[in-house]
Design a protein around this motif. Structure first.
Motif, mmCIF file in Angstrom:
data_model
loop_
_atom_site.group_PDB
_atom_site.id
_atom_site.type_symbol
_atom_site.label_atom_id
_atom_site.label_comp_id
_atom_site.label_asym_id
_atom_site.label_seq_id
_atom_site.Cartn_x
_atom_site.Cartn_y
_atom_site.Cartn_z
ATOM 1 N N GLU A 174 0.833 -1.203 0.000
ATOM 2 C CA GLU A 174 0.000 0.000 0.000
ATOM 3 C C GLU A 174 0.871 1.257 0.000
ATOM 4 O OE1 GLU A 174 -3.688 2.145 2.374
ATOM 5 O OE2 GLU A 174 -2.726 0.408 3.285
ATOM 6 N N ASN A 178 2.154 1.739 -3.500
ATOM 7 C CA ASN A 178 1.108 2.238 -4.396
ATOM 8 C C ASN A 178 0.812 3.710 -4.156
ATOM 9 O OD1 ASN A 178 0.824 -0.246 -5.673
ATOM 10 N ND2 ASN A 178 -0.793 -0.917 -4.295
ATOM 11 N N ILE A 179 0.775 4.108 -2.912
ATOM 12 C CA ILE A 179 0.569 5.523 -2.569
ATOM 13 C C ILE A 179 1.706 6.358 -3.146
ATOM 14 C CG2 ILE A 179 0.612 7.194 -0.660
ATOM 15 C CD1 ILE A 179 -0.839 5.014 1.030
ATOM 16 N N TRP A 180 2.916 5.901 -2.964
ATOM 17 C CA TRP A 180 4.107 6.673 -3.331
ATOM 18 C C TRP A 180 4.316 6.738 -4.837
ATOM 19 C CZ3 TRP A 180 5.966 9.367 0.578
ATOM 20 C CH2 TRP A 180 7.124 10.121 0.372
ATOM 21 N N GLU A 217 2.221 7.148 -7.243
ATOM 22 C CA GLU A 217 1.302 8.053 -7.931
ATOM 23 C C GLU A 217 1.459 9.457 -7.350
ATOM 24 O OE1 GLU A 217 -1.434 9.923 -10.019
ATOM 25 O OE2 GLU A 217 -1.085 7.797 -10.440
ATOM 26 N N LYS A 235 -0.279 12.224 -7.241
ATOM 27 C CA LYS A 235 -1.403 12.818 -6.498
ATOM 28 C C LYS A 235 -1.564 12.173 -5.126
ATOM 29 C CE LYS A 235 -4.249 14.374 -10.329
ATOM 30 N NZ LYS A 235 -5.493 14.182 -11.075
ATOM 31 N N THR A 236 -1.508 10.836 -5.073
ATOM 32 C CA THR A 236 -1.685 10.180 -3.779
ATOM 33 C C THR A 236 -0.475 10.411 -2.887
ATOM 34 O OG1 THR A 236 -0.897 8.047 -4.675
ATOM 35 C CG2 THR A 236 -3.289 8.415 -4.637
ATOM 36 N N ARG A 237 0.708 10.515 -3.484
ATOM 37 C CA ARG A 237 1.914 10.802 -2.704
ATOM 38 C C ARG A 237 1.802 12.180 -2.066
ATOM 39 N NH1 ARG A 237 5.874 9.842 -6.399
ATOM 40 N NH2 ARG A 237 5.668 11.935 -7.216
ATOM 41 N N LYS A 238 1.356 13.150 -2.844
ATOM 42 C CA LYS A 238 1.215 14.518 -2.323
ATOM 43 C C LYS A 238 0.194 14.556 -1.189
ATOM 44 C CE LYS A 238 0.486 19.243 -3.741
ATOM 45 N NZ LYS A 238 0.552 20.189 -4.827
ATOM 46 N N ALA A 239 -0.941 13.903 -1.383
ATOM 47 C CA ALA A 239 -1.975 13.862 -0.340
ATOM 48 C C ALA A 239 -1.445 13.158 0.907
ATOM 49 C CB ALA A 239 -3.230 13.162 -0.857
ATOM 50 N N PHE A 240 -0.696 12.093 0.712
ATOM 51 C CA PHE A 240 -0.102 11.345 1.820
ATOM 52 C C PHE A 240 0.880 12.228 2.596
ATOM 53 C CE2 PHE A 240 3.422 8.606 3.278
ATOM 54 C CZ PHE A 240 2.738 7.795 4.177
ATOM 55 N N LYS A 275 -1.003 14.640 4.660
ATOM 56 C CA LYS A 275 -1.549 13.985 5.857
ATOM 57 C C LYS A 275 -0.463 13.808 6.916
ATOM 58 C CE LYS A 275 -3.867 9.980 5.422
ATOM 59 N NZ LYS A 275 -4.746 8.922 4.894
#
Length: 150
Positions: A8, A11-13, A15, A17-22, A25
Motif C-alpha cells: 500500500e 502504491n501511494i508513493w 502516484e 497525487k496520492t503521494r502529495k496527499a499522503f 496527511k
C-alpha cells in the motif's frame, strides 16, 4: 495508521497525487518535510528517497539510493518511450537523483519543461500534446517503486 502494508505504501508513493496527499496527511500529523528530512539524516539516507526512509522505519527494509532506484528501473521506464521522451524523462530522473522526490511532483512539471526546453511551447513542439507529456510524467513513476526494482 497511514498505510496498512508495504504494498500500500508503494502504491501511494508511485502516484504523484496520492503521494502529495499522503505527505500532506503526514505534515498535518506533525511529520512535515523538516521532520522527514531529519529522519533521513538520522539514518544516513540523504541520497535516498523519502519512501525509503518510511519503508525502513515501518518495515526495516534497507534503503537504496535514488540513483540505484533509477538505474534498477530504467529499462522498464524507457521500454515504451520514443527517443524524445527518453531524453526528457532522463532529464527528470537526473533532477530527481540530484534533489529528491520534489522533482516528481506534478506541480513541478512546468518548471522542468521550461528548464529543459526553455518554454512549454517549445516542449510541446518537441514532445507533442501536453496531456501526453503529463501522462508520461505520471506513468513512468510507478516503475521507480516496484518491489522488484528495489
Amino acid at each position: 495508521e497511514f498505510f496498512s502494508n508495504e504494498e500500500e505504501l508503494r502504491n501511494i508513493w508511485a502516484e504523484p497525487k496520492t503521494r502529495k496527499a499522503f505527505l500532506e496527511k503526514l505534515a498535518d500529523s506533525g511529520y512535515g518535510k523538516d521532520e522527514l528530512e531529519t529522519l533521513q539524516k538520522l539514518i544516513n539516507a540523504e541520497k535516498n528517497d523519502l519512501f525509503d526512509v518510511l519503508e525502513y522505519i515501518a518495515y526495516d527494509v534497507k534503503p537504496i539510493s535514488r540513483e540505484a532506484r533509477v538505474n534498477n528501473a530504467k529499462d522498464s521506464i524507457y521500454k515504451e518511450l520514443d527517443e524524445k521522451y527518453k531524453e526528457f524523462i532522463d532529464f527528470v530522473l537526473s533532477k530527481y537523483i540530484e534533489s529528491g522526490i520534489e522533482e516528481l511532483d506534478q506541480g513541478k512539471l512546468g518548471s522542468l519543461l521550461e528548464l529543459k526546453y526553455h518554454s512549454i511551447t517549445d516542449a510541446s513542439e518537441i514532445l507533442g500534446d501536453t496531456n501526453k507529456i503529463r501522462e508520461t510524467f505520471v506513468s513512468f513513476q510507478k516503475y521507480l517503486y516496484k518491489k522488484e526494482f528495489a
